[in-house]
Design a protein around this motif. Structure first.
Motif, PDB file in Angstrom:
ATOM      1  N   PHE A   5       0.801  -1.212   0.000  1.00  0.00           N
ATOM      2  CA  PHE A   5       0.000   0.000   0.000  1.00  0.00           C
ATOM      3  C   PHE A   5       0.838   1.267   0.000  1.00  0.00           C
ATOM      4  CE2 PHE A   5      -4.470  -0.148  -0.355  1.00  0.00           C
ATOM      5  CZ  PHE A   5      -4.777  -1.487  -0.254  1.00  0.00           C
ATOM      6  N   LYS A   9      -0.215   4.011  -2.560  1.00  0.00           N
ATOM      7  CA  LYS A   9      -0.445   5.395  -2.142  1.00  0.00           C
ATOM      8  C   LYS A   9       0.363   6.357  -3.014  1.00  0.00           C
ATOM      9  CE  LYS A   9      -1.115   4.302   2.777  1.00  0.00           C
ATOM     10  NZ  LYS A   9      -0.462   4.395   4.107  1.00  0.00           N
ATOM     11  N   TRP A 140      -7.297   5.824   2.922  1.00  0.00           N
ATOM     12  CA  TRP A 140      -6.771   4.579   3.472  1.00  0.00           C
ATOM     13  C   TRP A 140      -6.780   4.642   4.986  1.00  0.00           C
ATOM     14  CZ3 TRP A 140      -2.807   3.968   6.895  1.00  0.00           C
ATOM     15  CH2 TRP A 140      -2.329   2.667   7.111  1.00  0.00           C
ATOM     16  N   TRP A 145      -9.606   0.594   2.594  1.00  0.00           N
ATOM     17  CA  TRP A 145      -9.324   1.685   1.686  1.00  0.00           C
ATOM     18  C   TRP A 145     -10.503   1.856   0.753  1.00  0.00           C
ATOM     19  CZ3 TRP A 145      -9.955   0.025  -3.224  1.00  0.00           C
ATOM     20  CH2 TRP A 145      -9.773  -1.334  -3.471  1.00  0.00           C
ATOM     21  N   TRP A 217      -8.090  -3.314  -6.099  1.00  0.00           N
ATOM     22  CA  TRP A 217      -7.554  -1.949  -6.038  1.00  0.00           C
ATOM     23  C   TRP A 217      -7.204  -1.436  -7.426  1.00  0.00           C
ATOM     24  CZ3 TRP A 217      -3.322   0.903  -7.374  1.00  0.00           C
ATOM     25  CH2 TRP A 217      -3.169   2.151  -6.752  1.00  0.00           C
TER      26      TRP A 217
END
Length: 297
Positions: A5, A9, A140, A145, A217
């Motif tokens: 992540f 990000k 998040w 998220w 995602w």
């Protein structure tokens, strides 16, 4: 998961910044090309760019971003394009709101968060050219998220062709991902951008979505990118259609009254305004969406 992540990000934050750069360049190009009409004698508008900072309750760094605002241009009376990446711990009110969600049961025990996004609002010189809003974001926590965002058109003088073109472009970008997205997110926008105390919508709608987490995602990020990519082709044709159109004092008055409606919504109901102020982000950046002039009857 944490390393994964961190990379995601960074990708999301980088995308929002690149979208900001594309839009700022396109809007300054519009200013350069405006050589007709009552505002053509003005210098072409340029964005003033400043850094914004968010301060944590203990005084520490909690992220920030860029606020880019153009005022008094040939095409744009005021337009802001902000990007930010903020992080820290959620306050008690935000914790309580999120604790009610079934997918975030541990938020009170570990209230860390990270959020990044782009937010745009444009108020135009010519009252025949509609105001517009667009934003996309990623949020998040250690517990989950999601993505959110959308775009909506806010004319004071409505043209059916503008509304149809704007919605058609958004639908085309939604349909590339899921045929249910446009009807779902259009209905969500119609509900979200409604002003209860006025009994009316603030504009002619668009799309709005929040809490998007399909457990893929990459797919959700790709969709959010396409929402951002849809903005310029959805909005620029309305500018081209009306930026040289003659207008009257009555038209300008209607624009100022409609801006009052827009300001009421953003100060009373808008989630982004509430979140930004409650989490300590730069107030000028949060309130960038407010028009330069407005009127109430």
């Amino acid at each position: 998961m944490s390393e994964d992540f961190d990379e995601r990000k960074a990708r999301a934050s980088g995308w929002f910044r690149s979208l900001r750069d594309q839009i700022v360049a396109a809007f300054e190009a519009l200013e350069d090309s405006q050589v007709e009409g009552p505002f053509a004698a003005r210098p072409a508008g340029r964005f003033e760019v400043s850094e914004t900072r968010r301060t944590a309750p203990d005084g520490g760094d909690a992220g920030g971003g860029l606020m880019s605002v153009m005022r008094g241009g040939r095409v744009f009376e005021k337009v802001g394009v902000n990007v930010s990446t903020v992080y820290g711990t959620l306050g008690e009110r935000a914790q309580a709101a999120m604790a009610a969600r079934k997918d975030l049961p541990g938020i009170k025990e570990d209230p860390r968060f990270w959020a990044s996004g782009i937010s745009l609002v444009a108020h135009m010189q010519n009252p025949h050219t509609p105001a517009v809003h667009m934003n996309t974001r990623m949020f998040w926590t250690p517990h989950g998220w999601w993505f959110g965002g959308g775009a909506d058109l806010n004319p004071c003088i409505e043209y059916e062709a503008d509304t149809e073109s704007f919605h058609a472009t958004l639908k085309a970008h939604c349909d590339k991902h899921d045929a249910t997205y446009y009807p779902r997110f259009k209905a969500w926008a119609d509900d979200y951008f409604f002003i209860p105390h006025r009994g009316r919508a603030r504009g002619v709608g668009g799309i709005f979505y929040d809490d998007l987490n399909t457990r893929d995602w990459e797919a959700d990020f790709a969709f959010t990118q396409d929402v951002g990519r849809a903005f310029l082709p959805a909005f620029l044709p309305t500018v081209e259609a009306h930026r040289n159109q003659p207008f009257t004092e009555a038209d300008k008055d209607a624009q100022l009254v409609h801006r009052g409606l827009y300001a009421e919504y953003n100060l009373v109901y808008d989630r982004g305004t509430k979140f930004g102020l409650e989490t300590g982000h730069d107030a000028n950046a949060v309130l960038m969406s407010l028009p330069p002039l407005a009127k109430w009857v």
